[in-house]
Design a protein around this motif. Structure first.
Motif, PDB file in Angstrom:
ATOM      1  N   PRO A   9      37.152  27.815  13.685  1.00 35.09           N
ATOM      2  CA  PRO A   9      38.384  27.546  12.943  1.00 35.09           C
ATOM      3  C   PRO A   9      39.543  28.469  13.345  1.00 35.09           C
ATOM      4  O   PRO A   9      40.687  28.023  13.451  1.00 35.09           O
ATOM      5  N   LEU A  10      39.244  29.725  13.600  1.00 35.57           N
ATOM      6  CA  LEU A  10      40.289  30.649  14.049  1.00 35.57           C
ATOM      7  C   LEU A  10      40.763  30.271  15.445  1.00 35.57           C
ATOM      8  O   LEU A  10      41.969  30.277  15.727  1.00 35.57           O
ATOM      9  N   ALA A  11      39.840  29.924  16.317  1.00 37.67           N
ATOM     10  CA  ALA A  11      40.211  29.505  17.669  1.00 37.67           C
ATOM     11  C   ALA A  11      41.062  28.241  17.641  1.00 37.67           C
ATOM     12  O   ALA A  11      41.994  28.097  18.428  1.00 37.67           O
ATOM     13  N   THR A  12      40.754  27.342  16.715  1.00 36.29           N
ATOM     14  CA  THR A  12      41.554  26.126  16.583  1.00 36.29           C
ATOM     15  C   THR A  12      42.986  26.462  16.177  1.00 36.29           C
ATOM     16  O   THR A  12      43.943  25.930  16.753  1.00 36.29           O
ATOM     17  N   ALA A  13      43.132  27.338  15.199  1.00 35.02           N
ATOM     18  CA  ALA A  13      44.472  27.718  14.742  1.00 35.02           C
ATOM     19  C   ALA A  13      45.266  28.406  15.852  1.00 35.02           C
ATOM     20  O   ALA A  13      46.453  28.116  16.053  1.00 35.02           O
ATOM     21  N   ILE A  14      44.623  29.291  16.580  1.00 35.79           N
ATOM     22  CA  ILE A  14      45.308  29.989  17.670  1.00 35.79           C
ATOM     23  C   ILE A  14      45.658  29.018  18.796  1.00 35.79           C
ATOM     24  O   ILE A  14      46.760  29.073  19.355  1.00 35.79           O
ATOM     25  N   SER A  15      44.766  28.101  19.113  1.00 33.85           N
ATOM     26  CA  SER A  15      45.037  27.121  20.157  1.00 33.85           C
ATOM     27  C   SER A  15      46.191  26.202  19.769  1.00 33.85           C
ATOM     28  O   SER A  15      47.042  25.886  20.601  1.00 33.85           O
ATOM     29  N   VAL A  16      46.227  25.791  18.516  1.00 33.40           N
ATOM     30  CA  VAL A  16      47.337  24.954  18.045  1.00 33.40           C
ATOM     31  C   VAL A  16      48.651  25.721  18.158  1.00 33.40           C
ATOM     32  O   VAL A  16      49.676  25.175  18.598  1.00 33.40           O
ATOM     33  N   ALA A  17      48.628  26.994  17.787  1.00 33.35           N
ATOM     34  CA  ALA A  17      49.842  27.813  17.890  1.00 33.35           C
ATOM     35  C   ALA A  17      50.294  27.938  19.348  1.00 33.35           C
ATOM     36  O   ALA A  17      51.490  27.874  19.647  1.00 33.35           O
ATOM     37  N   LEU A  18      49.350  28.107  20.265  1.00 34.14           N
ATOM     38  CA  LEU A  18      49.703  28.192  21.684  1.00 34.14           C
ATOM     39  C   LEU A  18      50.279  26.880  22.203  1.00 34.14           C
ATOM     40  O   LEU A  18      51.232  26.871  22.985  1.00 34.14           O
ATOM     41  N   VAL A  19      49.726  25.760  21.763  1.00 33.38           N
ATOM     42  CA  VAL A  19      50.240  24.452  22.179  1.00 33.38           C
ATOM     43  C   VAL A  19      51.653  24.236  21.627  1.00 33.38           C
ATOM     44  O   VAL A  19      52.544  23.772  22.351  1.00 33.38           O
ATOM     45  N   VAL A  20      51.864  24.594  20.376  1.00 31.54           N
ATOM     46  CA  VAL A  20      53.203  24.462  19.788  1.00 31.54           C
ATOM     47  C   VAL A  20      54.198  25.350  20.532  1.00 31.54           C
ATOM     48  O   VAL A  20      55.323  24.934  20.829  1.00 31.54           O
ATOM     49  N   PHE A  21      53.785  26.572  20.854  1.00 31.23           N
ATOM     50  CA  PHE A  21      54.637  27.480  21.613  1.00 31.23           C
ATOM     51  C   PHE A  21      55.012  26.873  22.967  1.00 31.23           C
ATOM     52  O   PHE A  21      56.180  26.903  23.372  1.00 31.23           O
ATOM     53  N   GLY A  22      54.032  26.300  23.640  1.00 35.07           N
ATOM     54  CA  GLY A  22      54.311  25.661  24.922  1.00 35.07           C
ATOM     55  C   GLY A  22      55.241  24.465  24.791  1.00 35.07           C
ATOM     56  O   GLY A  22      56.136  24.261  25.624  1.00 35.07           O
ATOM     57  N   ALA A  23      55.053  23.675  23.746  1.00 32.19           N
ATOM     58  CA  ALA A  23      55.925  22.518  23.529  1.00 32.19           C
ATOM     59  C   ALA A  23      57.355  22.948  23.219  1.00 32.19           C
ATOM     60  O   ALA A  23      58.320  22.334  23.698  1.00 32.19           O
ATOM     61  N   ILE A  24      57.501  23.996  22.436  1.00 33.56           N
ATOM     62  CA  ILE A  24      58.841  24.496  22.114  1.00 33.56           C
ATOM     63  C   ILE A  24      59.526  25.018  23.373  1.00 33.56           C
ATOM     64  O   ILE A  24      60.714  24.776  23.589  1.00 33.56           O
ATOM     65  N   LEU A  25      58.780  25.716  24.209  1.00 38.66           N
ATOM     66  CA  LEU A  25      59.379  26.245  25.439  1.00 38.66           C
ATOM     67  C   LEU A  25      59.871  25.150  26.370  1.00 38.66           C
ATOM     68  O   LEU A  25      60.905  25.298  27.012  1.00 38.66           O
ATOM     69  N   THR A  26      59.132  24.065  26.462  1.00 36.42           N
ATOM     70  CA  THR A  26      59.525  23.021  27.398  1.00 36.42           C
ATOM     71  C   THR A  26      60.604  22.102  26.851  1.00 36.42           C
ATOM     72  O   THR A  26      61.264  21.412  27.626  1.00 36.42           O
ATOM     73  N   THR A  27      60.804  22.093  25.545  1.00 37.12           N
ATOM     74  CA  THR A  27      61.791  21.176  24.977  1.00 37.12           C
ATOM     75  C   THR A  27      63.007  21.863  24.370  1.00 37.12           C
ATOM     76  O   THR A  27      63.949  21.183  23.971  1.00 37.12           O
ATOM     77  N   ALA A  28      63.012  23.181  24.294  1.00 39.21           N
ATOM     78  CA  ALA A  28      64.167  23.890  23.719  1.00 39.21           C
ATOM     79  C   ALA A  28      65.376  23.703  24.633  1.00 39.21           C
ATOM     80  O   ALA A  28      65.280  23.897  25.848  1.00 39.21           O
ATOM     81  N   PRO A  29      66.507  23.321  24.075  1.00 40.12           N
ATOM     82  CA  PRO A  29      67.689  23.042  24.907  1.00 40.12           C
ATOM     83  C   PRO A  29      68.112  24.227  25.789  1.00 40.12           C
ATOM     84  O   PRO A  29      68.521  24.034  26.930  1.00 40.12           O
ATOM     85  N   ALA A  30      68.008  25.424  25.282  1.00 42.59           N
ATOM     86  CA  ALA A  30      68.458  26.580  26.054  1.00 42.59           C
ATOM     87  C   ALA A  30      67.490  26.931  27.181  1.00 42.59           C
ATOM     88  O   ALA A  30      67.878  27.547  28.169  1.00 42.59           O
ATOM     89  N   LYS A  31      66.239  26.553  27.048  1.00 44.63           N
ATOM     90  CA  LYS A  31      65.214  26.955  28.022  1.00 44.63           C
ATOM     91  C   LYS A  31      64.636  25.801  28.827  1.00 44.63           C
ATOM     92  O   LYS A  31      63.957  26.032  29.817  1.00 44.63           O
ATOM     93  N   ALA A  32      64.869  24.572  28.405  1.00 42.44           N
ATOM     94  CA  ALA A  32      64.249  23.425  29.078  1.00 42.44           C
ATOM     95  C   ALA A  32      64.693  23.355  30.538  1.00 42.44           C
ATOM     96  O   ALA A  32      65.867  23.489  30.852  1.00 42.44           O
ATOM     97  N   GLY A  33      63.749  23.155  31.417  1.00 45.87           N
ATOM     98  CA  GLY A  33      64.057  23.006  32.829  1.00 45.87           C
ATOM     99  C   GLY A  33      64.021  24.291  33.620  1.00 45.87           C
ATOM    100  O   GLY A  33      64.018  24.245  34.845  1.00 45.87           O
TER     101      GLY A  33
END
Length: 64
Positions: A9-33
């Motif tokens: 359960p802890l690994a799931t929560a941390i993995s979800v947080a890492l995936v969300v972090f990656g998604a935010i990095l690739t879609t944030a207007p200031a950082k995308a691309g």
């Protein structure tokens, strides 16, 4: 400490947080691309996959 980190359960929560972090990095207007943000997002997603897989394997080995 390692046993607590390999809790599924802890690994799931941390993995979800890492995936969300990656998604935010690739879609944030200031950082995308930007290559650095894309590389960081790729490493984050890779870490999430490896960490979750390791936790599942650890759980499977200790249940036998």
């Amino acid at each position: 400490m390692q046993k607590k980190l390999m809790n599924v359960p802890l690994a799931t929560a941390i993995s979800v947080a890492l995936v969300v972090f990656g998604a935010i990095l690739t879609t944030a207007p200031a950082k995308a691309g930007l290559w650095a943000s894309n590389a960081t997002a790729a490493v984050s997603l890779f870490a999430a996959i490896v960490y979750m897989g390791t936790a599942i394997r650890h759980r499977h080995r200790h249940r036998r």
